[in-house]
Design a protein around this motif. Structure first.
Motif, PDB file in Angstrom:
ATOM      1  N   ILE A 142     105.721  83.298 -13.920  1.00  0.00           N
ATOM      2  CA  ILE A 142     106.187  82.411 -14.773  1.00  0.00           C
ATOM      3  C   ILE A 142     108.302  82.411 -14.453  1.00  0.00           C
ATOM      4  O   ILE A 142     107.826  83.340 -13.398  1.00  0.00           O
ATOM      5  CB  ILE A 142     106.782  83.504 -16.090  1.00  0.00           C
ATOM      6  CG1 ILE A 142     105.062  84.020 -16.496  1.00  0.00           C
ATOM      7  CG2 ILE A 142     108.010  83.389 -16.761  1.00  0.00           C
ATOM      8  CD1 ILE A 142     105.705  85.567 -17.666  1.00  0.00           C
ATOM      9  N   CYS A 143     108.130  81.559 -14.317  1.00  0.00           N
ATOM     10  CA  CYS A 143     109.277  80.340 -14.161  1.00  0.00           C
ATOM     11  C   CYS A 143     110.429  81.042 -14.617  1.00  0.00           C
ATOM     12  O   CYS A 143     111.137  81.613 -15.423  1.00  0.00           O
ATOM     13  CB  CYS A 143     109.245  79.028 -14.340  1.00  0.00           C
ATOM     14  SG  CYS A 143     111.360  78.222 -13.321  1.00  0.00           S
ATOM     15  N   PRO A 144     110.992  81.604 -13.066  1.00  0.00           N
ATOM     16  CA  PRO A 144     112.046  82.538 -13.493  1.00  0.00           C
ATOM     17  C   PRO A 144     113.423  82.077 -13.939  1.00  0.00           C
ATOM     18  O   PRO A 144     114.412  82.868 -14.348  1.00  0.00           O
ATOM     19  CB  PRO A 144     112.746  82.451 -11.829  1.00  0.00           C
ATOM     20  CG  PRO A 144     111.822  81.794 -11.118  1.00  0.00           C
ATOM     21  CD  PRO A 144     110.816  81.578 -11.627  1.00  0.00           C
ATOM     22  N   HIS A 145     113.700  80.473 -13.547  1.00  0.00           N
ATOM     23  CA  HIS A 145     114.699  79.713 -14.202  1.00  0.00           C
ATOM     24  C   HIS A 145     114.821  79.981 -16.222  1.00  0.00           C
ATOM     25  O   HIS A 145     115.128  79.401 -16.711  1.00  0.00           O
ATOM     26  CB  HIS A 145     115.269  78.473 -13.634  1.00  0.00           C
ATOM     27  CG  HIS A 145     115.174  78.185 -12.233  1.00  0.00           C
ATOM     28  ND1 HIS A 145     115.943  79.415 -12.079  1.00  0.00           N
ATOM     29  CD2 HIS A 145     114.282  78.827 -11.496  1.00  0.00           C
ATOM     30  CE1 HIS A 145     116.105  78.956 -10.539  1.00  0.00           C
ATOM     31  NE2 HIS A 145     115.097  78.676  -9.942  1.00  0.00           N
ATOM     32  N   CYS A 146     113.452  78.960 -15.702  1.00  0.00           N
ATOM     33  CA  CYS A 146     112.769  78.679 -17.313  1.00  0.00           C
ATOM     34  C   CYS A 146     112.065  79.320 -18.484  1.00  0.00           C
ATOM     35  O   CYS A 146     112.149  79.441 -19.459  1.00  0.00           O
ATOM     36  CB  CYS A 146     112.835  76.807 -18.129  1.00  0.00           C
ATOM     37  SG  CYS A 146     111.448  76.883 -17.353  1.00  0.00           S
ATOM     38  N   GLY A 147     111.506  80.250 -17.627  1.00  0.00           N
ATOM     39  CA  GLY A 147     110.301  80.989 -18.139  1.00  0.00           C
ATOM     40  C   GLY A 147     108.948  80.534 -18.772  1.00  0.00           C
ATOM     41  O   GLY A 147     108.132  81.450 -19.550  1.00  0.00           O
ATOM     42  N   GLN A 155     107.337  74.959  -7.019  1.00  0.00           N
ATOM     43  CA  GLN A 155     108.819  74.271  -8.321  1.00  0.00           C
ATOM     44  C   GLN A 155     107.392  74.247  -9.461  1.00  0.00           C
ATOM     45  O   GLN A 155     106.793  74.524  -9.274  1.00  0.00           O
ATOM     46  CB  GLN A 155     108.414  72.868  -7.512  1.00  0.00           C
ATOM     47  CG  GLN A 155     109.337  71.958  -8.683  1.00  0.00           C
ATOM     48  CD  GLN A 155     109.483  70.539  -7.881  1.00  0.00           C
ATOM     49  OE1 GLN A 155     108.948  69.483  -7.367  1.00  0.00           O
ATOM     50  NE2 GLN A 155     110.853  69.909  -8.469  1.00  0.00           N
ATOM     51  N   CYS A 156     108.605  74.155 -10.493  1.00  0.00           N
ATOM     52  CA  CYS A 156     108.349  74.550 -12.086  1.00  0.00           C
ATOM     53  C   CYS A 156     107.730  73.118 -12.341  1.00  0.00           C
ATOM     54  O   CYS A 156     109.180  72.609 -12.351  1.00  0.00           O
ATOM     55  CB  CYS A 156     109.349  74.961 -13.178  1.00  0.00           C
ATOM     56  SG  CYS A 156     109.293  75.171 -14.563  1.00  0.00           S
ATOM     57  N   ASP A 157     107.036  72.240 -12.868  1.00  0.00           N
ATOM     58  CA  ASP A 157     106.574  71.855 -13.303  1.00  0.00           C
ATOM     59  C   ASP A 157     108.100  71.182 -14.441  1.00  0.00           C
ATOM     60  O   ASP A 157     108.156  70.123 -15.044  1.00  0.00           O
ATOM     61  CB  ASP A 157     104.833  71.730 -13.528  1.00  0.00           C
ATOM     62  CG  ASP A 157     104.702  70.697 -12.440  1.00  0.00           C
ATOM     63  OD1 ASP A 157     105.562  69.883 -12.367  1.00  0.00           O
ATOM     64  OD2 ASP A 157     103.225  70.661 -12.875  1.00  0.00           O
ATOM     65  N   SER A 158     107.843  72.934 -15.194  1.00  0.00           N
ATOM     66  CA  SER A 158     108.926  72.569 -16.494  1.00  0.00           C
ATOM     67  C   SER A 158     110.411  72.108 -16.553  1.00  0.00           C
ATOM     68  O   SER A 158     110.364  71.666 -17.200  1.00  0.00           O
ATOM     69  CB  SER A 158     108.532  73.888 -17.481  1.00  0.00           C
ATOM     70  OG  SER A 158     109.204  73.286 -18.648  1.00  0.00           O
ATOM     71  N   CYS A 159     110.672  72.451 -15.913  1.00  0.00           N
ATOM     72  CA  CYS A 159     112.839  72.348 -15.552  1.00  0.00           C
ATOM     73  C   CYS A 159     112.560  71.426 -14.468  1.00  0.00           C
ATOM     74  O   CYS A 159     113.894  71.500 -14.512  1.00  0.00           O
ATOM     75  CB  CYS A 159     113.251  74.062 -15.828  1.00  0.00           C
ATOM     76  SG  CYS A 159     112.812  74.598 -14.513  1.00  0.00           S
ATOM     77  N   GLY A 160     111.575  71.701 -13.448  1.00  0.00           N
ATOM     78  CA  GLY A 160     111.987  70.749 -12.144  1.00  0.00           C
ATOM     79  C   GLY A 160     112.308  71.489 -11.594  1.00  0.00           C
ATOM     80  O   GLY A 160     112.549  71.097  -9.921  1.00  0.00           O
TER      81      GLY A 160
HETATM   82 ZN   LIG Z   1     111.290  76.264 -14.780  1.00  0.00          ZN
END
Ligand SMILES: [Zn+2]
Length: 670
Positions: A142-147, A155-160
């Motif tokens: 789970i992305c620590p920035h956007c969940g 890198q998170c594809d969702s928030c970049g």
């Molecule tokens: Zn993210």
């Protein structure tokens, strides 16, 4: 003359090229380069495949082949895709080549020597079953920035946002699926905080960068720069140039941008002038421009410039990073892992690559994300290219052939209406030049089509089909003005659709070699050659077929919501039997319902079925269907329904289930 060194983000050699890639980093660069070449500027366009990193080794492991084999396969496939859509590099290299390894190791050594690399012991995820560390994409969570779920360890594809794998919540090993443990390992870190002031000062001079790029950088800087690990615990990559570092390689994101330099060095060697790369990389007057997709912004505006600043050679720093946003398809994000994409190699099986160039240029995701749909594709080609530009050309060609043997002469004097057309179009031609130099490809396409629109309107207003009978010189003037517009369009449109514009020039019997200045060339006579169709229209059934292909992919990706488990006895409670439809009629006042009479053995049952939109009564009579017989009878619109016919539902459409061999009515389903 200005000197440019243009690059596009190196495509990863672990998959094919899709239209989102083309729209993001390659087509805009190719158009820019073609434009600058027309302007007579000194420009080279450099690229290659990114051949290291976890994605490639993961793919190799899953296919049980060597990473080299994966790299070779996709390097070839990507190169072919670029050829198919006319992306022309001066050099297309690859980062697993020897020269690249040497230069990358030098970069590392120079930074280390200059005191900008620190060695640290850090915790890392470790897969106990496979006895190995899990860098980057070897772990998901789970992305620590956007969940968001399914964020990768780099890198998170969702928030970049960039992620250190260790920050992921609920991590899972990609190799075993297990939850990894944490173990210490040694890595080398690029000391970005030490370079922060210098970077800030340099970035302050970049006031002219695109707004989306500027915003991205600011949000990064506001969070504060941290030290970034530039090595990894895997075997596939460039060895760390230090003793006792087995199993450690440079992080793919450290070595990838160095590929721009090593590919230029390779280009110089292939030219037989091994020092020629210096004319670009070491000339402070050369403008280095990196075309990239949005996710690559931080690497090209912060990390890569930081790496360049502390080398022994005085390399130039990026002049501009005109990054584009994303392209979606039917409003949905392109996903390579879900195969939700339109691949270039598939596209060119059905349509000309030039059509893709035009539509992606007209719809470029320059300031915000943009969307591709097959309907919009068809509409843009058929309207802009076929109905507006193609139509204008055809009228001029057909008319001049019919009445003037294809010879159009420059009139001695132009009428007011013709002068107005030149004035209006000249303003647009100037705008187009500005559009291209500012990477505004969307606007350039609009301006070009507008000129063709002006030409059509002028043709209508001057009515050459009438004047040819009364005053032939007038008709000739109309043709000459339109031919001039077509000739100029063939120049300014060539960065976007070079092949088609070449075809147009052949019909106009103009030279193949063009430059921007030839917009001013004085022409005294046009001689129309053999006319060939410029822009064949796209038919509805072609679009229907492409949409079916896309739907198929979407349906394969549907995440099913499963029901609770049941016991076998629960299933056996249902009386499911084969029955024959002996009567079927529509029900007045209902669009959806059919009244069906079923025969099973010596019994008959009446069923009200909601399938009227999908079956006509006569289609069903005589069919053997599957029905549930012990469902409590219920009234539908006042009529009793005594069983239920089973059907499969897809996007609201029902298909009745029919056994695949002939079976007697009454046969039980189990
Ligand atoms: Zn993210």
């Amino acid at each position: 003359m200005t000197k440019f060194l243009v690059t596009s983000g190196l495509p990863y050699a672990n998959g094919d090229l899709h239209i989102g890639h083309v729209a993001g980093a390659y087509l805009p660069a190719d158009i820019f380069v073609r434009f600058q070449k027309l302007k007579g500027n000194d420009i080279i366009y450099i690229c290659g495949t990114d051949e290291h990193g976890a994605p490639i080794s993961i793919k190799a492991e899953s296919e049980k082949v060597s990473p080299q084999e994966i790299v070779k396969r996709y390097h070839e496939s990507i190169k072919q895709a670029f050829d198919d859509v006319g992306i022309e590099f001066d050099n297309f290299s690859g980062t697993s080549r020897e020269e690249h390894h040497r230069i990358s190791q030098d970069f590392f050594s120079n930074l280390l020597e200059a005191g900008f690399i620190n060695k640290k012991t850090t915790p890392q995820f470790y897969d106990e079953e496979h006895k190995r560390f899990l860098p980057d994409r070897y772990v998901e969570g789970i992305c620590p920035h956007c969940g968001e779920d399914e964020a990768r360890g780099d890198q998170c594809d969702s928030c970049g946002k960039l992620i250190e794998a260790i920050q992921l919540k609920s991590p899972k090993s990609k190799i075993s699926g297990n939850t990894p443990i944490i173990k210490d390992t040694t890595h080398w870190f690029l000391n970005l905080p030490k370079l922060e002031n210098e970077l800030q000062e340099w970035l302050k001079t970049k006031t002219y960068w695109k707004e989306n790029v500027h915003n991205f950088i600011m949000s990064w800087l506001n969070e504060g720069l941290i030290e970034r690990a530039i090595t990894r615990d895997i075997n596939w990559g460039i060895k760390v140039p230090l003793k006792n570092t087995d199993g450690k390689v440079l992080y793919v994101w450290f070595d990838a941008p160095i590929g721009y330099l090593s590919s230029t060095v390779e280009w110089a060697k292939l030219q037989g002038k091994p020092d020629k790369w210096k004319d670009y990389w070491l000339d402070e007057n050369c403008k280095l421009i990196h075309f990239v997709g949005k996710d690559n912004i931080p690497f090209h505006t912060i990390i890569w410039p930081a790496m360049l600043m502390k080398q022994k050679e005085n390399y130039i720093l990026p002049h501009d990073v005109p990054a584009n946003e994303y392209l979606s398809i039917n409003g949905k994000k392109i996903s390579t892992s879900k195969n939700y994409a339109i691949w270039v190699k598939d596209f060119v099986k059905y349509f000309d690559g030039e059509y893709l160039r035009y539509v992606l240029a007209a719809n470029a995701p320059e300031k915000k994300d943009s969307d591709f749909s097959w309907e919009d594709f068809q509409n843009k080609i058929n309207t802009d290219l076929a109905n507006i530009l193609g139509n204008m050309a055809n009228r001029v060609f057909a008319f001049s052939k019919k009445y003037f043997d294809g010879v159009i002469l420059k009139p001695i004097k132009f009428s007011e209406i013709s002068k107005k057309v030149f004035e209006k179009s000249d303003i647009l031609f100037e705008d187009i030049e500005k559009d291209y130099s500012e990477y505004k490809v969307r606007k350039a396409t609009r301006d070009i089509i507008e000129i063709a629109r002006i030409g059509n309107k002028y043709f209508d207003e001057t009515q050459p089909w009438k004047t040819v009978k009364l005053d032939k010189a007038k008709a000739n003037e109309t043709l000459f003005v339109c031919a001039e517009l077509l000739r100029k369009i063939s120049i300014v449109f060539s960065p976007i659709i070079p092949k088609s514009m070449n075809k147009l020039r052949e019909i106009l019997k103009l030279t193949k070699e063009i430059d921007w200045d030839s917009l001013q060339t004085k022409i005294c006579e046009y001689n129309i050659g053999e006319v060939k169709p410029l822009f064949p229209k796209i038919q509805d059934d072609e679009i229907k077929y492409q949409n079916e292909l896309l739907n198929k992919i979407e349906n394969e990706n549907v995440e099913l919501e499963h029901k609770d488990e049941i016991e076998f006895d629960d299933f056996m409670k249902m009386e499911l039997r084969i029955a024959e439809v002996i009567k079927a009629e529509s029900i007045k006042k209902s669009k959806k319902l059919l009244k069906v009479v079923l025969k099973i053995g010596n019994e008959t049952r009446q069923v009200i079925a909601g399938i009227s939109q999908f079956y006509k009564p006569e289609d069903l009579i005589g069919k053997k269907v599957v029905a549930l017989f012990n469902l409590k009878p219920r009234k539908v619109m006042g009529i009793e329904s005594q069983a239920m016919i089973l059907s499969a539902e897809e996007n609201g459409k029902l298909s009745v289930l029919i056994p695949d061999r002939s079976v007697s009515t009454g046969s039980e389903i189990r």
